[in-house]
Write a protein that holds these residues in place. Sequence first.
Motif, PDB file in Angstrom:
ATOM      1  N   LEU A  34       0.825  -1.210   0.000  1.00 18.90           N
ATOM      2  CA  LEU A  34       0.000   0.000   0.000  1.00 18.90           C
ATOM      3  C   LEU A  34       0.857   1.259   0.000  1.00 18.90           C
ATOM      4  O   LEU A  34       0.604   2.191  -0.761  1.00 18.90           O
ATOM      5  CB  LEU A  34      -0.942  -0.013   1.208  1.00 18.90           C
ATOM      6  N   ALA A  35       1.861   1.294   0.853  1.00 22.20           N
ATOM      7  CA  ALA A  35       2.736   2.473   0.939  1.00 22.20           C
ATOM      8  C   ALA A  35       3.490   2.696  -0.367  1.00 22.20           C
ATOM      9  O   ALA A  35       3.734   3.840  -0.764  1.00 22.20           O
ATOM     10  CB  ALA A  35       3.713   2.318   2.101  1.00 22.20           C
ATOM     11  N   GLY A  36       3.827   1.608  -1.046  1.00 23.84           N
ATOM     12  CA  GLY A  36       4.550   1.707  -2.302  1.00 23.84           C
ATOM     13  C   GLY A  36       3.729   2.326  -3.417  1.00 23.84           C
ATOM     14  O   GLY A  36       4.287   2.775  -4.426  1.00 23.84           O
ATOM     15  N   VAL A  99       4.380   7.070   6.342  1.00 21.59           N
ATOM     16  CA  VAL A  99       3.240   6.517   5.615  1.00 21.59           C
ATOM     17  C   VAL A  99       2.861   5.126   6.113  1.00 21.59           C
ATOM     18  O   VAL A  99       1.671   4.810   6.239  1.00 21.59           O
ATOM     19  CB  VAL A  99       3.496   6.529   4.089  1.00 21.59           C
ATOM     20  N   VAL A 100       3.825   4.290   6.448  1.00 25.80           N
ATOM     21  CA  VAL A 100       3.519   2.949   6.949  1.00 25.80           C
ATOM     22  C   VAL A 100       2.776   3.045   8.279  1.00 25.80           C
ATOM     23  O   VAL A 100       1.840   2.280   8.533  1.00 25.80           O
ATOM     24  CB  VAL A 100       4.805   2.104   7.088  1.00 25.80           C
ATOM     25  N   HIS A 101       3.130   3.995   9.106  1.00 27.49           N
ATOM     26  CA  HIS A 101       2.472   4.166  10.402  1.00 27.49           C
ATOM     27  C   HIS A 101       1.027   4.628  10.214  1.00 27.49           C
ATOM     28  O   HIS A 101       0.137   4.216  10.962  1.00 27.49           O
ATOM     29  CB  HIS A 101       3.251   5.136  11.274  1.00 27.49           C
ATOM     30  N   ILE A 102       0.796   5.487   9.221  1.00 20.30           N
ATOM     31  CA  ILE A 102      -0.572   5.928   8.933  1.00 20.30           C
ATOM     32  C   ILE A 102      -1.427   4.724   8.548  1.00 20.30           C
ATOM     33  O   ILE A 102      -2.530   4.531   9.074  1.00 20.30           O
ATOM     34  CB  ILE A 102      -0.593   6.982   7.807  1.00 20.30           C
ATOM     35  N   LEU A 103      -0.909   3.917   7.649  1.00 18.67           N
ATOM     36  CA  LEU A 103      -1.656   2.736   7.198  1.00 18.67           C
ATOM     37  C   LEU A 103      -1.894   1.760   8.347  1.00 18.67           C
ATOM     38  O   LEU A 103      -2.987   1.194   8.480  1.00 18.67           O
ATOM     39  CB  LEU A 103      -0.912   2.065   6.049  1.00 18.67           C
ATOM     40  N   PHE A 104      -0.910   1.571   9.194  1.00 20.80           N
ATOM     41  CA  PHE A 104      -1.032   0.683  10.348  1.00 20.80           C
ATOM     42  C   PHE A 104      -2.109   1.193  11.311  1.00 20.80           C
ATOM     43  O   PHE A 104      -2.911   0.406  11.836  1.00 20.80           O
ATOM     44  CB  PHE A 104       0.322   0.571  11.053  1.00 20.80           C
ATOM     45  N   GLN A 105      -2.158   2.491  11.518  1.00 19.81           N
ATOM     46  CA  GLN A 105      -3.154   3.072  12.427  1.00 19.81           C
ATOM     47  C   GLN A 105      -4.578   2.889  11.918  1.00 19.81           C
ATOM     48  O   GLN A 105      -5.524   2.887  12.701  1.00 19.81           O
ATOM     49  CB  GLN A 105      -2.867   4.556  12.661  1.00 19.81           C
ATOM     50  N   VAL A 135      -7.080  -2.022   3.379  1.00 22.91           N
ATOM     51  CA  VAL A 135      -5.976  -2.292   4.302  1.00 22.91           C
ATOM     52  C   VAL A 135      -6.277  -3.557   5.101  1.00 22.91           C
ATOM     53  O   VAL A 135      -5.431  -4.450   5.223  1.00 22.91           O
ATOM     54  CB  VAL A 135      -5.730  -1.084   5.246  1.00 22.91           C
ATOM     55  N   GLN A 136      -7.482  -3.659   5.628  1.00 18.86           N
ATOM     56  CA  GLN A 136      -7.866  -4.823   6.417  1.00 18.86           C
ATOM     57  C   GLN A 136      -7.805  -6.101   5.586  1.00 18.86           C
ATOM     58  O   GLN A 136      -7.334  -7.140   6.069  1.00 18.86           O
ATOM     59  CB  GLN A 136      -9.274  -4.645   6.989  1.00 18.86           C
ATOM     60  N   TYR A 137      -8.255  -6.049   4.352  1.00 18.96           N
ATOM     61  CA  TYR A 137      -8.252  -7.222   3.483  1.00 18.96           C
ATOM     62  C   TYR A 137      -6.827  -7.727   3.251  1.00 18.96           C
ATOM     63  O   TYR A 137      -6.553  -8.924   3.387  1.00 18.96           O
ATOM     64  CB  TYR A 137      -8.930  -6.882   2.155  1.00 18.96           C
TER      65      TYR A 137
END
Length: 161
Positions: A34-36, A99-105, A135-137
Amino acid sequence: MNLDKQIQVLIDNAPQDGTTPQIVATIAPALKILAGQLRHAQYYIVQSLQGEWVLTTLSNRAFPDREKQVIYAFPSSQDALSGEFAAKNPQLMASAVPVVHILFQMLTLEPVESILFFEIPGNKSTGTEVLRSQVQYLIQGELQKLKSKSAGNINIPPDIA
């Protein structure tokens, strides 16, 4: 900070309970995919002085009764603070978040349906939307791989993020 370093920070900051760091490492490929797809290694999130991210309610023009909660992620602090709500409220600030932290949150942001990532400084009319369900999927797919490998001998905490 590159994506691998961002993942490592998440792993290092995870509760050292013998399980959570392994789970974070397991879902890392999904977060990196996702971040990529996004242009920046970090984005600026408008938040309160207490660190709470500002949610925006959007309504559908064709169906005004359909609303969704989103978070805006900006490529610069100037973009984040030039928005209507931020400019009018001195209790808000823009914080750089990897960005990875945003997606993780996104895993724990229950009312949030998506994050809109604005990619071009000065342009708030076009962005990339990442849906919470997407993201969940992807993360569920990675967790299924872990469960298959460990034959169900691992407990995944419900509050991982």
